[in-house]
Design a protein around this motif. Structure first.
Motif, short mmCIF file in Angstrom:
data_model
loop_
_atom_site.label_atom_id
_atom_site.label_comp_id
_atom_site.label_asym_id
_atom_site.label_seq_id
_atom_site.Cartn_x
_atom_site.Cartn_y
_atom_site.Cartn_z
N ALA A 1 9.55 -15.76 2.68
CA ALA A 1 8.48 -14.77 2.82
C ALA A 1 8.96 -13.39 2.38
CB ALA A 1 7.98 -14.74 4.26
N GLY A 2 10.19 -13.03 2.77
CA GLY A 2 10.74 -11.73 2.41
C GLY A 2 10.98 -11.58 0.92
N VAL A 3 11.49 -12.64 0.30
CA VAL A 3 11.73 -12.62 -1.15
C VAL A 3 10.41 -12.41 -1.90
CG1 VAL A 3 12.34 -14.08 -3.13
CG2 VAL A 3 13.88 -13.92 -1.16
N LEU A 4 9.37 -13.12 -1.47
CA LEU A 4 8.07 -12.96 -2.11
C LEU A 4 7.51 -11.56 -1.90
CD1 LEU A 4 6.49 -16.44 -1.28
CD2 LEU A 4 6.94 -15.53 -3.56
N TRP A 5 7.68 -11.02 -0.69
CA TRP A 5 7.18 -9.67 -0.40
C TRP A 5 7.86 -8.64 -1.30
CZ3 TRP A 5 8.91 -4.97 1.70
CH2 TRP A 5 7.92 -4.11 2.19
N VAL A 6 9.18 -8.70 -1.36
CA VAL A 6 9.94 -7.75 -2.19
C VAL A 6 9.67 -8.00 -3.67
CG1 VAL A 6 12.24 -7.00 -2.88
CG2 VAL A 6 11.75 -7.44 -0.47
N GLY A 7 9.66 -9.28 -4.07
CA GLY A 7 9.50 -9.63 -5.48
C GLY A 7 8.16 -9.21 -6.05
N PHE A 8 7.10 -9.29 -5.25
CA PHE A 8 5.79 -8.87 -5.72
C PHE A 8 5.63 -7.35 -5.63
CE2 PHE A 8 4.26 -13.30 -5.14
CZ PHE A 8 3.54 -13.43 -6.33
N LEU A 9 6.20 -6.74 -4.60
CA LEU A 9 6.00 -5.32 -4.38
C LEU A 9 6.85 -4.45 -5.31
CD1 LEU A 9 4.37 -3.39 -2.59
CD2 LEU A 9 6.32 -3.35 -1.01
N ALA A 10 8.05 -4.92 -5.66
CA ALA A 10 8.97 -4.09 -6.44
C ALA A 10 8.40 -3.63 -7.78
CB ALA A 10 10.29 -4.84 -6.63
N PRO A 11 7.88 -4.53 -8.63
CA PRO A 11 7.41 -4.05 -9.95
C PRO A 11 6.21 -3.12 -9.86
CG PRO A 11 6.92 -6.40 -9.65
CD PRO A 11 7.82 -6.00 -8.53
N VAL A 12 5.28 -3.38 -8.93
CA VAL A 12 4.11 -2.50 -8.85
C VAL A 12 4.46 -1.15 -8.24
CG1 VAL A 12 2.53 -4.46 -8.76
CG2 VAL A 12 3.35 -3.47 -6.62
N THR A 13 5.47 -1.12 -7.37
CA THR A 13 5.94 0.16 -6.82
C THR A 13 6.62 0.97 -7.92
OG1 THR A 13 6.25 -0.84 -4.64
CG2 THR A 13 7.38 1.24 -5.06
N TRP A 14 7.37 0.28 -8.77
CA TRP A 14 7.98 0.95 -9.92
C TRP A 14 6.92 1.54 -10.83
CZ3 TRP A 14 7.52 -1.24 -15.01
CH2 TRP A 14 8.18 -0.50 -16.00
N ILE A 15 5.83 0.80 -11.06
CA ILE A 15 4.74 1.31 -11.89
C ILE A 15 4.12 2.55 -11.27
CG2 ILE A 15 2.37 0.81 -12.67
CD1 ILE A 15 3.28 -2.10 -13.07
N LEU A 16 3.88 2.52 -9.94
CA LEU A 16 3.27 3.66 -9.26
C LEU A 16 4.15 4.90 -9.35
CD1 LEU A 16 0.97 4.68 -7.35
CD2 LEU A 16 2.50 4.06 -5.45
N ILE A 17 5.46 4.72 -9.19
CA ILE A 17 6.38 5.86 -9.17
C ILE A 17 6.73 6.34 -10.58
CG2 ILE A 17 8.72 6.60 -8.52
CD1 ILE A 17 8.51 4.67 -6.14
N ALA A 18 7.07 5.40 -11.46
CA ALA A 18 7.54 5.76 -12.80
C ALA A 18 6.42 6.07 -13.77
CB ALA A 18 8.42 4.64 -13.36
N GLN A 19 5.20 5.53 -13.51
CA GLN A 19 4.07 5.70 -14.42
C GLN A 19 4.48 5.41 -15.87
OE1 GLN A 19 0.69 7.27 -13.38
NE2 GLN A 19 1.47 6.35 -11.49
N PRO A 20 4.96 4.19 -16.15
CA PRO A 20 5.44 3.88 -17.50
C PRO A 20 4.33 4.01 -18.54
CG PRO A 20 5.12 1.86 -16.25
CD PRO A 20 4.95 3.00 -15.27
N PRO A 21 4.65 4.52 -19.72
CA PRO A 21 3.62 4.65 -20.76
C PRO A 21 3.19 3.28 -21.28
CG PRO A 21 5.79 5.13 -21.66
CD PRO A 21 5.98 4.99 -20.18
#
Length: 243
Positions: free
Chosen positions: A217-237
């Protein structure tokens, strides 16, 4: 040969056992799907070309044996059937439990001051399942039917659609809430599924299974949340998209 006649209670008990097995099997199938889906989402870190290539190969999987997108639709239909069966089985099992406990009350228990049983499942599984179901519908409508932007690049690039969505803070927040519901749902669901399917465990194995449930459950939580959090913070072009 003697004919065995089951009482109403015996038939109900057998039916409940079957539905519990259905709930366990469909739940484990969905866990497998989530792990694969998470793996694909992690390709967002590799950029637009890598993610879009992954999405493209999902559409052409098994070509030329299967036509374009056929495999993807097979997966969608199978997973939809699994979700429906999971929900139906949960309703049947819950109604059976309520009926056994008596109308308007829970099982008696000495574990709580109130004298009523309040298990982990009763506190989180049902409402967590509702939250997850609503989120899945919204998620499919957003990424399968439409997108947040209308430029041509948004219509052709899965990467662009994901980035455009999760640059919006409230979309990320809704995703976080749903993922947290998934975390607690899976933590109990994985443990329950294995025991329902006949895994007889002692104290040590029980602790190991409990740890495994938290880890998955923890791996799935981190694995799904990590890339979208990066998108929110980094705002990649988004290459090719207009400002």
């Amino acid at each position: 040969m003697a004919t065995v006649t089951l009482t109403t209670k015996q038939r109900a008990a057998r039916s409940t056992v079957v539905w519990k097995a259905v709930m366990a099997l469909t739940g484990l199938l969905m866990v497998g799907f989530l792990l694969f889906h998470m793996y694909g989402n992690l390709k967002l870190f590799a950029g637009m070309e890598a993610y879009d290539t992954y999405a493209h190969h999902l559409r052409i999987f098994f070509e030329p044996i299967l036509a374009n997108r056929v495999f993807l639709w097979i997966v969608r239909v199978v997973m939809l059937a699994a979700v429906v069966l999971h929900i139906v089985s949960a309703i049947v099992v819950s109604r059976s439990a309520w009926s056994a406990a008596g109308a308007g009350r829970r099982y008696q228990s000495g574990k709580n001051k109130s004298g009523l049983q309040r298990t982990y499942a009763s506190r989180t599984m049902r409402w967590g399942g509702v939250i997850i179901f609503v989120f899945v519908i919204a998620h499919l409508l957003q990424f399968t039917v439409s997108s947040l932007r209308t430029e041509a690049i948004m219509q052709t690039s899965p990467y662009a659609r994901v980035v455009a969505a999760f640059e919006v803070w409230w979309v990320w927040l809704a995703y976080l809430i749903a993922l947290t519901a998934v975390l607690f749902h899976l933590r109990h669901g994985i443990w329950s599924a294995f025991t329902t399917l006949g895994l007889h465990i002692g104290p040590v194995a029980r602790r190991n299974l409990d740890a495994l449930s938290w880890i998955v459950a923890g791996v799935l939580w981190v694995g799904f949340l990590a890339p979208v959090t990066w998108i929110l913070i980094a705002q990649p072009p988004i290459p090719g998209a207009s400002a």
